[in-house]
Design an enzyme around this catalytic site. Structure first.
Site, mmCIF file in Angstrom:
data_model
loop_
_atom_site.group_PDB
_atom_site.id
_atom_site.type_symbol
_atom_site.label_atom_id
_atom_site.label_comp_id
_atom_site.label_asym_id
_atom_site.label_seq_id
_atom_site.Cartn_x
_atom_site.Cartn_y
_atom_site.Cartn_z
ATOM 1 N N SER A 152 0.872 -1.184 0.000
ATOM 2 C CA SER A 152 0.000 0.000 0.000
ATOM 3 C C SER A 152 0.905 1.229 0.000
ATOM 4 O O SER A 152 2.067 1.145 0.419
ATOM 5 C CB SER A 152 -0.859 0.008 1.275
ATOM 6 O OG SER A 152 -1.374 1.295 1.535
ATOM 7 N N TYR A 165 -2.299 -1.039 10.457
ATOM 8 C CA TYR A 165 -2.266 -1.236 8.998
ATOM 9 C C TYR A 165 -0.967 -0.677 8.407
ATOM 10 O O TYR A 165 -0.280 -1.363 7.630
ATOM 11 C CB TYR A 165 -3.479 -0.556 8.377
ATOM 12 C CG TYR A 165 -3.636 -0.770 6.883
ATOM 13 C CD1 TYR A 165 -4.231 -1.927 6.384
ATOM 14 C CD2 TYR A 165 -3.198 0.184 5.964
ATOM 15 C CE1 TYR A 165 -4.380 -2.129 5.012
ATOM 16 C CE2 TYR A 165 -3.349 -0.004 4.599
ATOM 17 C CZ TYR A 165 -3.946 -1.154 4.127
ATOM 18 O OH TYR A 165 -4.092 -1.348 2.759
#
Ligand code: NAD
Length: 266
Positions: A152, A165
């Site tokens: 990401s 995350y």
């Protein structure tokens, strides 16, 4: 130019939705046999596999929680049982459990790290063992195997309220680059994709309605991404067209990581 993955076998974790489903379809369209891993809901994965088969491809759906070692072993065993080899791993599964850092529970921390980072380690390790056991298959690819980790932009952009995350994706980046350094001499290619905002279930709240307008301020290219934007890159990274691309993170974010807040700002 048309990319061909004919004769190759691809395993896509978290392949029943979002980026994984789009990538599974694209890999199948390029000619790969595809194993679609799902976590808890078999139906969408089985539907996608049936669709691929109806279009003349080869696909199966296999359930596994990729944070669990025994289930990962079973997932890879089933892949070999059905298709006899493995050439491409897309380690795509991931989830979010968001909270302010002071409110974040250990359980939510462990769940996110367990899937997003430990799961990527377990799947990469199994894929590497299989690539080494089967050896080079020069009739299908110049590389002995290809691993694509789904990371990401938050592997580099800090993200308040999402510490678990962001930490997991930062970990994926260094995991990917370390594995790449370690196994490159075996002709195994390891890379990652770092998407920005792509419209899927994981971020439906941020990509719809008025939230989308707010999000667009962070995207210089002026649109939210589609799953196909990422799927096309997966196919390229899995193919010999990218044979000299190794240990790299391909950012697909419409410019989100270009510090867009600095536009017109000094
Ligand atoms: P999604 O929620 O549709 O897909 C995530 C998939 O992972 C689901 O199919 C889910 O079942 C699976 N999964 C979750 N836990 C699992 C487990 N323990 N075992 C096996 N599978 C499990 O969302 P998505 O956007 O398609 O996300 C796919 C990947 O892309 C994730 O790793 C996510 O972090 C990453 N990503 C997405 C975006 C985006 O904007 N959509 C941006 C950056 C990174």
């Amino acid at each position: 130019m048309r990319i061909s993955l004919h004769g190759q076998v691809a395993l896509v974790t978290g392949g029943s939705s979002g980026l994984g489903a789009a990538a599974a379809s694209a890999l199948a369209e390029a000619g790969a046999a595809v194993v679609i891993n799902y976590h808890s809901h078999a139906e969408p994965a089985e539907k996608l596999a049936a669709q691929i088969v109806a279009n003349g491809g080869r696909a199966i759906a296999v359930g596994a929680d990729i944070s669990q070692e025994d289930q990962v072993h079973n997932l890879f065993a089933q892949t070999l049982e059905h298709f006899g080899a493995l050439d491409i791993l897309l380690a795509n599964s991931g989830l979010q459990k968001d909270a302010a850092i002071t409110e974040m529970t250990l359980a939510d921390w462990n769940t996110v790290l367990g899937t997003n980072l430990t799961g990527q380690f377990l799947c990469a390790r199994s894929a590497l063992r299989q690539f080494i056991a089967q050896g080079l298959r020069p009739d299908v690819s110049r590389a002995m195997g290809k691993i694509i980790h789904m990371s990401s932009v938050h592997q580099t952009i800090p993200w308040a309220g999402h510490a678990n995350y962001a930490a997991s994706k930062g970990g994926v980046d260094l995991l990917m680059r370390t594995i790449a350094q370690e196994v490159g001499e075996l002709k195994i290619r390891v890379n990652s994709i770092a998407p920005g905002a792509i419209r899927t279930a994981i971020n439906a709240e941020e990509t719809e309605g008025s939230a989308e307008q707010k999000l667009l301020k962070l995207i210089p290219y002026g649109r939210v991404g589609d799953a196909e934007d990422v799927a096309n890159a997966v196919v390229w990274l899995a193919s010999d067209l990218s044979d000299y691309v190794h240990g790299t993170s391909l950012v697909i974010d419409g410019g989100m990581s270009l510090y867009p807040e600095f536009r017109g700002n000094g």
